[in-house]
Design a protein around this motif. Structure first.
Motif, PDB file in Angstrom:
ATOM      1  N   MET A 167       0.853  -1.172   0.000  1.00 12.78           N
ATOM      2  CA  MET A 167       0.000   0.000   0.000  1.00 12.78           C
ATOM      3  C   MET A 167       0.897   1.233   0.000  1.00 12.78           C
ATOM      4  SD  MET A 167      -3.026   0.844   2.699  1.00 12.78           S
ATOM      5  CE  MET A 167      -2.013   1.396   4.028  1.00 12.78           C
ATOM      6  N   ARG A 168       0.509   2.214  -0.810  1.00 16.18           N
ATOM      7  CA  ARG A 168       1.297   3.445  -0.858  1.00 16.18           C
ATOM      8  C   ARG A 168       0.394   4.661  -0.996  1.00 16.18           C
ATOM      9  NH1 ARG A 168       2.720   4.779  -6.542  1.00 16.18           N
ATOM     10  NH2 ARG A 168       1.554   3.337  -7.794  1.00 16.18           N
ATOM     11  N   TYR A 169       0.878   5.752  -0.440  1.00 14.19           N
ATOM     12  CA  TYR A 169       0.195   7.047  -0.506  1.00 14.19           C
ATOM     13  C   TYR A 169       0.737   7.776  -1.723  1.00 14.19           C
ATOM     14  CZ  TYR A 169      -1.209   5.690   4.119  1.00 14.19           C
ATOM     15  OH  TYR A 169      -1.744   4.995   5.170  1.00 14.19           O
ATOM     16  N   VAL A 170      -0.161   8.333  -2.530  1.00 15.19           N
ATOM     17  CA  VAL A 170       0.216   8.901  -3.824  1.00 15.19           C
ATOM     18  C   VAL A 170      -0.209  10.365  -3.900  1.00 15.19           C
ATOM     19  CG1 VAL A 170      -0.063   8.659  -6.325  1.00 15.19           C
ATOM     20  CG2 VAL A 170      -0.070   6.621  -4.864  1.00 15.19           C
ATOM     21  N   ALA A 171       0.730  11.203  -4.319  1.00 16.38           N
ATOM     22  CA  ALA A 171       0.473  12.639  -4.491  1.00 16.38           C
ATOM     23  C   ALA A 171      -0.124  12.907  -5.872  1.00 16.38           C
ATOM     24  CB  ALA A 171       1.786  13.399  -4.341  1.00 16.38           C
ATOM     25  N   ILE A 172      -0.562  14.135  -6.073  1.00 15.00           N
ATOM     26  CA  ILE A 172      -0.995  14.562  -7.407  1.00 15.00           C
ATOM     27  C   ILE A 172       0.206  14.432  -8.339  1.00 15.00           C
ATOM     28  CG2 ILE A 172      -1.787  16.530  -8.773  1.00 15.00           C
ATOM     29  CD1 ILE A 172      -3.284  17.488  -6.273  1.00 15.00           C
ATOM     30  N   PRO A 173       0.039  13.904  -9.548  1.00 20.19           N
ATOM     31  CA  PRO A 173       1.173  13.683 -10.449  1.00 20.19           C
ATOM     32  C   PRO A 173       1.969  14.963 -10.751  1.00 20.19           C
ATOM     33  CG  PRO A 173      -0.776  12.550 -11.258  1.00 20.19           C
ATOM     34  CD  PRO A 173      -1.228  13.420 -10.115  1.00 20.19           C
ATOM     35  N   THR A 174       3.278  14.801 -10.792  1.00 19.71           N
ATOM     36  CA  THR A 174       4.172  15.940 -11.018  1.00 19.71           C
ATOM     37  C   THR A 174       3.852  16.712 -12.293  1.00 19.71           C
ATOM     38  OG1 THR A 174       5.903  14.910  -9.689  1.00 19.71           O
ATOM     39  CG2 THR A 174       6.607  16.617 -11.251  1.00 19.71           C
ATOM     40  N   PRO A 175       3.585  16.078 -13.443  1.00 18.26           N
ATOM     41  CA  PRO A 175       3.278  16.878 -14.638  1.00 18.26           C
ATOM     42  C   PRO A 175       2.063  17.792 -14.458  1.00 18.26           C
ATOM     43  CG  PRO A 175       3.786  14.623 -15.270  1.00 18.26           C
ATOM     44  CD  PRO A 175       3.684  14.645 -13.767  1.00 18.26           C
ATOM     45  N   VAL A 176       1.050  17.331 -13.737  1.00 17.46           N
ATOM     46  CA  VAL A 176      -0.135  18.146 -13.466  1.00 17.46           C
ATOM     47  C   VAL A 176       0.254  19.344 -12.615  1.00 17.46           C
ATOM     48  CG1 VAL A 176      -2.380  18.169 -12.290  1.00 17.46           C
ATOM     49  CG2 VAL A 176      -1.723  16.188 -13.665  1.00 17.46           C
ATOM     50  N   VAL A 177       1.060  19.091 -11.594  1.00 11.74           N
ATOM     51  CA  VAL A 177       1.470  20.154 -10.670  1.00 11.74           C
ATOM     52  C   VAL A 177       2.358  21.172 -11.379  1.00 11.74           C
ATOM     53  CG1 VAL A 177       2.764  20.636  -8.556  1.00 11.74           C
ATOM     54  CG2 VAL A 177       1.197  18.679  -8.653  1.00 11.74           C
ATOM     55  N   ARG A 178       3.303  20.699 -12.170  1.00 11.50           N
ATOM     56  CA  ARG A 178       4.206  21.633 -12.872  1.00 11.50           C
ATOM     57  C   ARG A 178       3.426  22.544 -13.820  1.00 11.50           C
ATOM     58  NH1 ARG A 178       6.836  20.454  -9.179  1.00 11.50           N
ATOM     59  NH2 ARG A 178       8.797  19.316  -9.178  1.00 11.50           N
ATOM     60  N   ALA A 179       2.420  22.009 -14.475  1.00 17.26           N
ATOM     61  CA  ALA A 179       1.594  22.839 -15.365  1.00 17.26           C
ATOM     62  C   ALA A 179       0.877  23.921 -14.569  1.00 17.26           C
ATOM     63  CB  ALA A 179       0.592  21.968 -16.119  1.00 17.26           C
ATOM     64  N   LEU A 180       0.363  23.582 -13.402  1.00 18.35           N
ATOM     65  CA  LEU A 180      -0.321  24.565 -12.559  1.00 18.35           C
ATOM     66  C   LEU A 180       0.663  25.601 -12.011  1.00 18.35           C
ATOM     67  CD1 LEU A 180      -2.623  22.011 -10.764  1.00 18.35           C
ATOM     68  CD2 LEU A 180      -3.429  23.905 -12.197  1.00 18.35           C
ATOM     69  N   GLN A 181       1.835  25.156 -11.605  1.00 22.75           N
ATOM     70  CA  GLN A 181       2.850  26.080 -11.089  1.00 22.75           C
ATOM     71  C   GLN A 181       3.335  27.033 -12.181  1.00 22.75           C
ATOM     72  OE1 GLN A 181       5.395  22.982  -9.541  1.00 22.75           O
ATOM     73  NE2 GLN A 181       4.795  23.406  -7.421  1.00 22.75           N
ATOM     74  N   ALA A 182       3.241  26.600 -13.426  1.00 15.73           N
ATOM     75  CA  ALA A 182       3.673  27.429 -14.559  1.00 15.73           C
ATOM     76  C   ALA A 182       2.557  28.334 -15.082  1.00 15.73           C
ATOM     77  CB  ALA A 182       4.191  26.537 -15.690  1.00 15.73           C
ATOM     78  N   GLY A 183       1.402  28.326 -14.401  1.00 17.55           N
ATOM     79  CA  GLY A 183       0.319  29.218 -14.812  1.00 17.55           C
ATOM     80  C   GLY A 183      -0.811  28.540 -15.544  1.00 17.55           C
ATOM     81  N   GLY A 184      -0.827  27.209 -15.548  1.00 18.77           N
ATOM     82  CA  GLY A 184      -1.916  26.480 -16.189  1.00 18.77           C
ATOM     83  C   GLY A 184      -3.231  26.665 -15.443  1.00 18.77           C
ATOM     84  N   LEU A 185      -4.309  26.340 -16.118  1.00 19.20           N
ATOM     85  CA  LEU A 185      -5.647  26.514 -15.556  1.00 19.20           C
ATOM     86  C   LEU A 185      -6.046  25.322 -14.698  1.00 19.20           C
ATOM     87  CD1 LEU A 185      -7.460  27.960 -18.697  1.00 19.20           C
ATOM     88  CD2 LEU A 185      -6.285  29.196 -16.850  1.00 19.20           C
ATOM     89  N   ASP A 186      -6.852  25.588 -13.666  1.00 16.84           N
ATOM     90  CA  ASP A 186      -7.304  24.529 -12.761  1.00 16.84           C
ATOM     91  C   ASP A 186      -8.521  23.801 -13.336  1.00 16.84           C
ATOM     92  OD1 ASP A 186      -9.572  26.119 -12.206  1.00 16.84           O
ATOM     93  OD2 ASP A 186      -8.925  26.617 -10.175  1.00 16.84           O
ATOM     94  N   ALA A 187      -9.126  22.954 -12.534  1.00 19.20           N
ATOM     95  CA  ALA A 187     -10.271  22.147 -12.989  1.00 19.20           C
ATOM     96  C   ALA A 187     -11.492  22.983 -13.342  1.00 19.20           C
ATOM     97  CB  ALA A 187     -10.645  21.124 -11.918  1.00 19.20           C
ATOM     98  N   ASN A 188     -11.533  24.230 -12.877  1.00 18.67           N
ATOM     99  CA  ASN A 188     -12.626  25.134 -13.230  1.00 18.67           C
ATOM    100  C   ASN A 188     -12.252  26.065 -14.380  1.00 18.67           C
ATOM    101  OD1 ASN A 188     -14.395  24.137 -11.318  1.00 18.67           O
ATOM    102  ND2 ASN A 188     -13.845  25.648  -9.774  1.00 18.67           N
ATOM    103  N   GLY A 189     -11.089  25.856 -14.988  1.00 21.38           N
ATOM    104  CA  GLY A 189     -10.654  26.715 -16.080  1.00 21.38           C
ATOM    105  C   GLY A 189     -10.161  28.071 -15.627  1.00 21.38           C
ATOM    106  N   GLN A 190      -9.769  28.174 -14.368  1.00 25.42           N
ATOM    107  CA  GLN A 190      -9.297  29.436 -13.813  1.00 25.42           C
ATOM    108  C   GLN A 190      -7.811  29.344 -13.470  1.00 25.42           C
ATOM    109  OE1 GLN A 190     -12.020  29.266 -10.473  1.00 25.42           O
ATOM    110  NE2 GLN A 190     -13.259  30.893 -11.365  1.00 25.42           N
ATOM    111  N   LEU A 191      -7.154  30.499 -13.445  1.00 26.09           N
ATOM    112  CA  LEU A 191      -5.775  30.544 -12.963  1.00 26.09           C
ATOM    113  C   LEU A 191      -5.774  30.286 -11.462  1.00 26.09           C
ATOM    114  CD1 LEU A 191      -4.342  33.674 -14.801  1.00 26.09           C
ATOM    115  CD2 LEU A 191      -3.676  31.282 -15.143  1.00 26.09           C
ATOM    116  N   PRO A 192      -4.832  29.479 -10.963  1.00 30.50           N
ATOM    117  CA  PRO A 192      -4.724  29.308  -9.516  1.00 30.50           C
ATOM    118  C   PRO A 192      -4.467  30.652  -8.833  1.00 30.50           C
ATOM    119  CG  PRO A 192      -3.463  27.624 -10.651  1.00 30.50           C
ATOM    120  CD  PRO A 192      -3.893  28.617 -11.692  1.00 30.50           C
TER     121      PRO A 192
END
Length: 151
Positions: A1-26
């Motif tokens: 059993m392992r605890y899993v974080a949000i995938p790094t590619p998803v996070v890097r896109a958000l940290q770089a200014g990508g849009l969230d699940a609602n289509g908004q900037l974080p």
């Protein structure tokens, strides 16, 4: 059993200014200390450090059971957390622990509020059920996604 974080590619896109699940900037905020947990490094964000506040859907696609809710991430790149040990960021007295099937839908009867120390045992019990593909740990007070648990 392992605890899993949000995938790094998803996070890097958000940290770089990508849009969230609602289509908004974080939103960019400063961590207030104690309650701001990064869903990528699975640690508390230090007081005064930059953080992102955004809507996240921890499912591959929209569908009726694909809950969207607020989460925090470190504003700057951080290392992915996770592993076999209960993440230290889970510091509240209890959390919702709930099983999901291979169809990414809630397996009815699996959800409940569990004392933090009992999360590993409850997650293991759920993952022993053939109907359960993975487990979510969520805030017991606000239902916010914390992390995923897998076999």
């Amino acid at each position: 059993m392992r605890y899993v974080a949000i995938p790094t590619p998803v996070v890097r896109a958000l940290q770089a200014g990508g849009l969230d699940a609602n289509g908004q900037l974080p939103e960019r905020k400063l961590a207030e200390g104690g309650g701001n947990t990064c869903r990528h490094c699975l640690k508390l964000i230090p007081e005064g450090a930059g953080m992102l506040v955004l809507a996240h859907r921890p499912f591959p696609a929209p569908q009726p059971y694909a809950e969207v809710g607020p989460i925090f991430l470190c504003a700057e790149p951080c290392e992915a957390g996770g592993g076999e040990d209960l993440p230290a960021m889970l510091a509240a007295p209890d959390y919702i622990v709930r099983g999901y099937g291979v169809d990414d839908r809630i397996v009815y009867g699996t959800g409940g509020v569990v004392a933090t120390a009992a999360i590993p045992a409850r997650a293991a019990e759920l993952l022993a059920d053939d109907r359960v593909d993975y487990v979510h740990v969520r805030s017991a007070r606000n239902n916010c996604f914390q992390c995923r648990v897998e076999r």
